[in-house]
Design an enzyme around this catalytic site. Structure first.
Site, short mmCIF file in Angstrom:
data_model
loop_
_atom_site.label_atom_id
_atom_site.label_comp_id
_atom_site.label_asym_id
_atom_site.label_seq_id
_atom_site.Cartn_x
_atom_site.Cartn_y
_atom_site.Cartn_z
N HIS A 81 65.30 65.09 8.43
CA HIS A 81 66.39 65.40 7.51
C HIS A 81 67.24 64.17 7.19
O HIS A 81 68.22 64.25 6.46
CB HIS A 81 67.25 66.50 8.15
CG HIS A 81 68.13 67.23 7.19
ND1 HIS A 81 69.49 67.36 7.39
CD2 HIS A 81 67.87 67.88 6.04
CE1 HIS A 81 70.02 68.06 6.40
NE2 HIS A 81 69.06 68.39 5.56
N LYS A 124 68.77 60.65 5.73
CA LYS A 124 68.88 60.05 4.40
C LYS A 124 69.49 58.67 4.54
O LYS A 124 70.61 58.53 5.05
CB LYS A 124 69.77 60.89 3.48
CG LYS A 124 69.24 62.27 3.13
CD LYS A 124 69.96 63.34 3.87
CE LYS A 124 69.49 64.69 3.37
NZ LYS A 124 69.95 65.78 4.25
N ASP A 180 68.21 44.73 1.23
CA ASP A 180 68.26 43.38 1.82
C ASP A 180 68.92 43.37 3.21
O ASP A 180 69.41 42.33 3.66
CB ASP A 180 69.02 42.41 0.90
CG ASP A 180 68.22 42.04 -0.34
OD1 ASP A 180 67.03 42.37 -0.40
OD2 ASP A 180 68.80 41.43 -1.26
N HIS A 189 77.68 70.87 -0.06
CA HIS A 189 76.56 70.26 0.67
C HIS A 189 77.01 69.14 1.59
O HIS A 189 76.21 68.61 2.36
CB HIS A 189 75.51 69.75 -0.32
CG HIS A 189 74.17 69.50 0.29
ND1 HIS A 189 73.70 68.24 0.62
CD2 HIS A 189 73.20 70.36 0.66
CE1 HIS A 189 72.49 68.34 1.15
NE2 HIS A 189 72.17 69.61 1.19
N LYS A 205 78.50 67.12 4.74
CA LYS A 205 78.54 67.36 6.18
C LYS A 205 79.47 66.31 6.80
O LYS A 205 79.09 65.15 6.96
CB LYS A 205 77.15 67.24 6.81
CG LYS A 205 76.05 68.08 6.10
CD LYS A 205 75.18 67.19 5.29
CE LYS A 205 73.92 67.83 4.74
NZ LYS A 205 73.87 69.18 4.38
N ASP A 257 91.47 64.65 15.17
CA ASP A 257 92.78 64.10 15.52
C ASP A 257 93.33 63.12 14.49
O ASP A 257 94.18 62.28 14.81
CB ASP A 257 92.74 63.41 16.89
CG ASP A 257 92.59 64.41 18.04
OD1 ASP A 257 92.87 65.60 17.81
OD2 ASP A 257 92.19 63.99 19.13
#
Length: 520
Positions: free
Chosen positions: A174, A176, A181, A416, A418, A423
């Site tokens: 999952h 990404k 470079d 979508h 996440k 704190d």
């Protein structure tokens, strides 16, 4: 219609025959080409290196980060990194679709390869439907190497593989990341498809990525190498076979058609109007500097050989243990299970404020996940958790000015992103959902950023926007669920899942009774 049915049956019978003849065996990995990420010390003199090195040298031990809530900016930065790259592009994704933005992004990688840039593309084989011919043709380029993670033996229809090898194929990559470079990288929640970049007419996602420079980039590159060299990554040519004789010519036609299409022209025009893009090109982009720790799962997780202490979920627990004041959590797929509810209950008892934003049923693109989550709403609320569910706002084609504040809400129709803040000091951004699949089945990647500036920005945006983009979920005097919607001049109360019909609600209820939570 009869022809389509006959073709579908033929594909199934062909797939079953392949399964029987092959025994679901994957080709050998022997003699797989070896490669490594190019050290940052060797790319300091590239265009990107010369622009970035003075900034990183001025902040030793810290990484520069920029949040990318806007979908146009998120696409533009990827395209610009690909166009500026001189030595390497290391690209890793769960989903890549052959739609407008997916094809345009492939074209930027192809143009980079034509300039001599080494392109390594690592894709989870579950998220590339309709891409086999395209990838087979691309893999013929001498500067492009493509690997498929945890691949299916049967290519069409792929789902047949689940019948004979479900345990292996149920595990997915999952992660990404997009690294140019070894000087700049983008990680976060977005895959490569129209719905993640504000294009198209269907469901659009409010998402969040991070552009990073500095030490965090080298961590991502080393992690990419770990996945690239893992026993779950197969050279695409060994899975897809040789392309058709006219595949390369078809690839050129595909790129030309995408570049000149009406959909692409509208999208490119929106990109050209991006204020973020102007700042980036002018060297006026302001980075937040902070210690950044990359957290990720070992790729061996998909083989069932992971060590519990090496799981990303355990790394997060160690990095973010013992909050003292607050947790603000944003997760599109949220299944806390009993252990999560108990954790939040104990935090609330200690005086830690816990706030959660997830998708409502009307906005959730995976109703089965919502069915599993729905069982925990009452226990969460009884524990003192402040619970919000994002509304499905509209499906109109987005305008850039509507999408500038996509961290916790926008004109997109489904959440979508996440991310969470602890704190007001620490921020997490990545691919990790708070559900059993992210914890036990999928591999994940993210950044833990020790930045009060960014953590408080998330908290402020939550405060400012969630009232107008989400339903507040509460318990009434009888202990029943109610959804509160803040409209312009009044508060509206719903006694059932807003924006949904009785049939969908009934189906979700029945799904909630099914023993499949561990798979979601």
């Amino acid at each position: 219609m009869l022809h389509n049915l006959a073709e579908h049956r033929r594909q199934i019978f062909t797939g079953l025959a392949i399964l029987l003849l092959s025994g679901c065996a994957l080709p050998p990995l022997a003699d797989r080409p070896d490669s490594r990420s190019i050290p940052q010390s060797q790319t300091r003199e590239t265009v990107l290196g010369q622009a970035i090195t003075p900034k990183t040298d001025a902040h030793p031990g810290e990484s520069g980060v920029v949040l990318l809530p806007d979908p146009f900016d998120a696409f533009a930065v990827r395209a610009l990194l690909a166009e500026a790259a001189e030595t390497s592009l290391d690209v890793q994704y769960y989903i890549w679709r052959p739609d407008t933005t997916g094809t345009l992004m492939l074209y930027t990688l192809y143009r980079a390869a034509e300039r001599g840039v080494r392109v390594r593309l690592l894709l989870d084989d579950n998220g590339i439907a309709g891409m086999d011919d395209i990838l087979a043709a691309l893999s013929q380029h001498p500067s492009i190497e493509i690997r498929l993670f945890n691949p299916f033996v049967v290519r069409n229809p792929k789902w047949l593989g689940y019948f004979t090898d479900f345990r292996r194929l149920n595990y997915r990559m999952h992660n990404k990341s997009f690294t140019a470079d070894n000087q700049a990288t983008i990680i976060g929640g977005r895959n490569i498809a129209d719905e993640y970049f504000g294009a198209g007419q269907g469901t659009l996602f409010a998402d969040l990525d991070v552009l990073a420079i500095g030490p965090a980039v080298d961590e991502v590159s080393r992690d990419f190498d770990r996945y690239w060299d893992s026993s779950a990554a197969w050279p695409a040519q060994r899975i897809l076979g040789e392309p058709e004789s006219d595949a390369v010519a078809a690839l050129g036609n595909l790129f030309s058609g995408a570049e000149n299409s009406d959909a692409a022209s509208v999208y490119v025009h929106a990109l050209e109007d991006s204020g973020f893009l102007r700042k980036l090109l002018a060297g006026e982009l302001t980075f937040s500097w902070a210690p950044v720790v990359m957290v990720s799962d070992d790729p061996a997780k998909v083989m069932g050989r992971n060590v519990k202490e090496d799981l990303l979920s355990r790394q997060l627990a160690r990095a973010l243990e013992n909050p003292e004041r607050s947790i603000t959590l944003v997760s599109p797929y949220f299944i806390p299970r009993d252990a999560g509810v108990e954790l939040f209950r104990k935090l609330e008892e200690r005086g830690v404020e816990v706030r959660v934003l997830t998708n409502s049923l009307e906005a959730n693109d995976v109703a089965l996940v919502h069915a599993a989550y729905s069982k925990y709403r009452k226990p969460l609320l009884r524990s003192g958790v402040e619970l919000w569910e994002m509304r499905r706002l509209d499906n109109d084609p987005p305008r850039e000015q509507d999408l500038q504040s996509g961290m916790v809400g926008s004109s997109a129709s489904s959440l979508h992103a996440k991310t969470f803040a602890v704190d007001g000091e620490t921020l997490f951004v990545g691919s990790f959902n708070f559900d059993p699949r992210s914890i036990h089945l999928n591999t994940e990647l993210g950044f833990v950023i020790e930045s009060p500036e960014l953590a408080r920005a998330l908290e402020r945006e939550f405060d400012q926007q969630v009232r107008f983009t989400a339903y507040r979920v509460v318990l009434d005097e009888d202990g029943e669920l109610r959804w509160l919607e803040q409209q312009e001049h009044r508060m509206v109360t719903y006694s059932h899942e807003p924006g949904t019909g009785p049939l969908k609600r009934m189906l979700v209820f029945f799904w909630s009774l099914m023993p499949i939570e561990s798979l979601l």
